[in-house]
Design a protein around this motif. Structure first.
Motif, PDB file in Angstrom:
ATOM      1  N   MET A   1       0.853  -1.179   0.000  1.00  0.00           N
ATOM      2  CA  MET A   1       0.000   0.000   0.000  1.00  0.00           C
ATOM      3  C   MET A   1       0.896   1.239   0.000  1.00  0.00           C
ATOM      4  SD  MET A   1      -2.785  -1.601  -0.105  1.00  0.00           S
ATOM      5  CE  MET A   1      -3.748  -0.096  -0.287  1.00  0.00           C
ATOM      6  N   TYR A   2       0.721   2.077  -1.015  1.00  0.00           N
ATOM      7  CA  TYR A   2       1.487   3.316  -1.103  1.00  0.00           C
ATOM      8  C   TYR A   2       0.682   4.433  -0.462  1.00  0.00           C
ATOM      9  CZ  TYR A   2       4.053   7.268  -3.078  1.00  0.00           C
ATOM     10  OH  TYR A   2       4.781   8.421  -3.240  1.00  0.00           O
TER      11      TYR A   2
ATOM     12  N   MET B   1       2.508  10.601   2.459  1.00  0.00           N
ATOM     13  CA  MET B   1       3.766  10.454   3.186  1.00  0.00           C
ATOM     14  C   MET B   1       4.881   9.880   2.315  1.00  0.00           C
ATOM     15  SD  MET B   1       2.273   9.069   6.834  1.00  0.00           S
ATOM     16  CE  MET B   1       3.647   9.698   7.792  1.00  0.00           C
ATOM     17  N   ARG B   2       4.508   9.424   1.111  1.00  0.00           N
ATOM     18  CA  ARG B   2       5.460   8.847   0.159  1.00  0.00           C
ATOM     19  C   ARG B   2       6.191   7.639   0.740  1.00  0.00           C
ATOM     20  NH1 ARG B   2       8.177  14.220  -2.748  1.00  0.00           N
ATOM     21  NH2 ARG B   2       6.208  15.092  -3.495  1.00  0.00           N
ATOM     22  N   ILE B   3       5.422   6.769   1.352  1.00  0.00           N
ATOM     23  CA  ILE B   3       5.985   5.542   1.910  1.00  0.00           C
ATOM     24  C   ILE B   3       5.085   4.356   1.561  1.00  0.00           C
ATOM     25  CG2 ILE B   3       7.161   6.675   3.837  1.00  0.00           C
ATOM     26  CD1 ILE B   3       4.854   5.854   5.613  1.00  0.00           C
TER      27      ILE B   3
ATOM     28  N   LYS C   1      13.799   1.375   1.461  1.00  0.00           N
ATOM     29  CA  LYS C   1      14.006   2.789   1.156  1.00  0.00           C
ATOM     30  C   LYS C   1      13.066   3.710   1.931  1.00  0.00           C
ATOM     31  CE  LYS C   1      14.752   4.526  -2.860  1.00  0.00           C
ATOM     32  NZ  LYS C   1      16.026   5.218  -2.639  1.00  0.00           N
ATOM     33  N   ASN C   2      12.019   3.136   2.546  1.00  0.00           N
ATOM     34  CA  ASN C   2      11.064   3.943   3.301  1.00  0.00           C
ATOM     35  C   ASN C   2      11.761   4.785   4.364  1.00  0.00           C
ATOM     36  OD1 ASN C   2       8.539   3.385   2.189  1.00  0.00           O
ATOM     37  ND2 ASN C   2       8.226   1.564   3.447  1.00  0.00           N
ATOM     38  N   GLN C   3      11.453   6.062   4.397  1.00  0.00           N
ATOM     39  CA  GLN C   3      11.992   6.956   5.418  1.00  0.00           C
ATOM     40  C   GLN C   3      10.883   7.908   5.881  1.00  0.00           C
ATOM     41  OE1 GLN C   3      15.046   6.808   6.725  1.00  0.00           O
ATOM     42  NE2 GLN C   3      15.752   5.182   5.335  1.00  0.00           N
ATOM     43  N   CYS C   4      10.826   8.161   7.190  1.00  0.00           N
ATOM     44  CA  CYS C   4       9.863   9.136   7.700  1.00  0.00           C
ATOM     45  C   CYS C   4      10.340   9.624   9.069  1.00  0.00           C
ATOM     46  CB  CYS C   4       8.459   8.546   7.798  1.00  0.00           C
ATOM     47  SG  CYS C   4       8.281   7.353   9.123  1.00  0.00           S
ATOM     48  N   ILE C   5       9.729  10.701   9.540  1.00  0.00           N
ATOM     49  CA  ILE C   5      10.090  11.246  10.855  1.00  0.00           C
ATOM     50  C   ILE C   5       8.985  11.029  11.886  1.00  0.00           C
ATOM     51  CG2 ILE C   5      11.636  12.976   9.869  1.00  0.00           C
ATOM     52  CD1 ILE C   5       9.408  15.049  10.242  1.00  0.00           C
ATOM     53  N   ASP C   6       7.819  10.580  11.438  1.00  0.00           N
ATOM     54  CA  ASP C   6       6.694  10.372  12.347  1.00  0.00           C
ATOM     55  C   ASP C   6       6.971   9.186  13.274  1.00  0.00           C
ATOM     56  OD1 ASP C   6       3.662  10.867  12.920  1.00  0.00           O
ATOM     57  OD2 ASP C   6       3.824   8.701  12.588  1.00  0.00           O
ATOM     58  N   TYR C   7       6.756   9.389  14.563  1.00  0.00           N
ATOM     59  CA  TYR C   7       7.060   8.372  15.582  1.00  0.00           C
ATOM     60  C   TYR C   7       6.321   7.063  15.337  1.00  0.00           C
ATOM     61  CZ  TYR C   7       7.057   6.226  20.272  1.00  0.00           C
ATOM     62  OH  TYR C   7       7.158   5.356  21.344  1.00  0.00           O
TER      63      TYR C   7
ATOM     64  N   GLY D   1      -3.988   8.871   1.301  1.00  0.00           N
ATOM     65  CA  GLY D   1      -3.772   8.552  -0.108  1.00  0.00           C
ATOM     66  C   GLY D   1      -3.395   7.110  -0.368  1.00  0.00           C
ATOM     67  N   PHE D   2      -4.061   6.162   0.292  1.00  0.00           N
ATOM     68  CA  PHE D   2      -3.760   4.739   0.102  1.00  0.00           C
ATOM     69  C   PHE D   2      -3.955   4.340  -1.360  1.00  0.00           C
ATOM     70  CE2 PHE D   2      -3.093   4.318   4.383  1.00  0.00           C
ATOM     71  CZ  PHE D   2      -3.187   3.040   4.910  1.00  0.00           C
ATOM     72  N   GLN D   3      -2.944   3.689  -1.930  1.00  0.00           N
ATOM     73  CA  GLN D   3      -3.004   3.168  -3.297  1.00  0.00           C
ATOM     74  C   GLN D   3      -2.348   1.792  -3.324  1.00  0.00           C
ATOM     75  OE1 GLN D   3      -1.001   5.937  -5.890  1.00  0.00           O
ATOM     76  NE2 GLN D   3      -1.984   7.707  -4.936  1.00  0.00           N
ATOM     77  N   LEU D   4      -3.014   0.836  -3.967  1.00  0.00           N
ATOM     78  CA  LEU D   4      -2.450  -0.505  -4.099  1.00  0.00           C
ATOM     79  C   LEU D   4      -1.433  -0.527  -5.234  1.00  0.00           C
ATOM     80  CD1 LEU D   4      -2.338  -3.590  -3.649  1.00  0.00           C
ATOM     81  CD2 LEU D   4      -4.303  -3.770  -5.216  1.00  0.00           C
ATOM     82  N   ARG D   5      -0.260  -1.075  -4.943  1.00  0.00           N
ATOM     83  CA  ARG D   5       0.757  -1.250  -5.977  1.00  0.00           C
ATOM     84  C   ARG D   5       1.363  -2.645  -5.847  1.00  0.00           C
ATOM     85  NH1 ARG D   5       3.767   4.666  -6.616  1.00  0.00           N
ATOM     86  NH2 ARG D   5       1.831   5.858  -6.852  1.00  0.00           N
ATOM     87  N   TRP D   6       1.682  -3.241  -7.002  1.00  0.00           N
ATOM     88  CA  TRP D   6       2.229  -4.590  -7.032  1.00  0.00           C
ATOM     89  C   TRP D   6       3.691  -4.555  -7.456  1.00  0.00           C
ATOM     90  CZ3 TRP D   6      -0.618  -8.506  -5.147  1.00  0.00           C
ATOM     91  CH2 TRP D   6      -2.010  -8.346  -5.096  1.00  0.00           C
ATOM     92  N   PHE D   7       4.518  -5.338  -6.757  1.00  0.00           N
ATOM     93  CA  PHE D   7       5.946  -5.372  -7.048  1.00  0.00           C
ATOM     94  C   PHE D   7       6.451  -6.814  -7.039  1.00  0.00           C
ATOM     95  CE2 PHE D   7       5.291  -1.233  -4.990  1.00  0.00           C
ATOM     96  CZ  PHE D   7       5.887  -0.382  -5.920  1.00  0.00           C
ATOM     97  N   THR D   8       7.526  -7.067  -7.774  1.00  0.00           N
ATOM     98  CA  THR D   8       8.206  -8.345  -7.627  1.00  0.00           C
ATOM     99  C   THR D   8       8.730  -8.430  -6.196  1.00  0.00           C
ATOM    100  OG1 THR D   8      10.388  -7.504  -8.240  1.00  0.00           O
ATOM    101  CG2 THR D   8       8.947  -8.265 -10.049  1.00  0.00           C
ATOM    102  N   PRO D   9       9.004  -9.637  -5.699  1.00  0.00           N
ATOM    103  CA  PRO D   9       9.536  -9.741  -4.340  1.00  0.00           C
ATOM    104  C   PRO D   9      10.786  -8.883  -4.121  1.00  0.00           C
ATOM    105  CG  PRO D   9       8.825 -11.888  -5.087  1.00  0.00           C
ATOM    106  CD  PRO D   9       8.688 -10.972  -6.266  1.00  0.00           C
TER     107      PRO D   9
END
Length: 200
Positions: free
Chosen positions: A42-43, A47-49, A142-148, A125-133
């Protein structure tokens, strides 16, 4: 049930705040694979994560029922549980909040019926995205955020994804080829079934 781990403030913020003693919320979440061998993430566009599908259990639900419902609400797809990976704890001591999550691997078992996002999920902004493993693992790393709270979610989901991909590597799932092979006379052959092999 296997215990996958305990996440504390020491891992998230470097603080030694101890453990939360009382469970505040139970959740169900996990790794979803489709018939092309791709993994659902889920994208969260605000928050771009990326995170794994799943959420909190409702009163009276079993952990399996909660997982199947949450996946359908977020992704729009019905799923069949392949295995229960175990459970994981998040001790958010700053908030005096302990979440205990049950974790699964499941496969899509039908066409999309449309999602049913909550107001907060729509706001994020939930969006379903499919990726190879391999791509899914890369995106999660690569996910980065500052929220606790979100830092806990990202670390939790990295652990669950790692365990889910290890299980899929040991238990390859049949997948459908994207393109139909051609016979010698040029006619489309009946689609075959191949096994998904998880890359290192």
């Amino acid at each position: 049930m296997r215990f996958l781990g305990r996440i504390t403030d020491r891992q998230v913020t470097g603080e030694e705040l101890g453990l939360v003693q009382r469970i505040s919320r139970y959740g169900s979440r996990g790794v979803i694979i489709n018939d092309q061998g791709k993994i659902a993430l889920m994208y969260l566009s605000k928050m771009r994560i990326y995170k794994l599908p799943g959420g909190g259990m409702l009163y009276g639900e079993t952990k399996e029922e909660a997982f199947i419902r949450e996946v359908r609400e977020e992704t729009g797809y019905p799923v069949e549980i392949l295995t229960e990976l175990g459970s994981i704890e998040e001790h958010k001591a700053r908030n005096h909040y302990l979440q205990h999550s049950y974790c699964f691997v499941a496969k899509v078992c039908g066409p999309s019926v449309g999602n049913a996002l909550s107001a907060n999920e729509k706001r994020l902004g939930f969006q379903l995205r499919w990726f190879t493993p391999k791509q899914a693992g890369f995106r999660m790393q690569k996910n980065q955020c500052i929220d606790y709270t979100m830092k806990y979610i990202l670390l939790r989901d990295r652990i669950i994804l790692r365990e889910g991909l290890l299980w899929l590597k040991k238990n390859p799932q049949p997948i459908l080829p994207i393109h139909r092979p051609q016979t010698a006379n040029g006619n489309a052959a009946i689609p075959g079934i191949v096994a998904l092999q998880i890359e290192e």
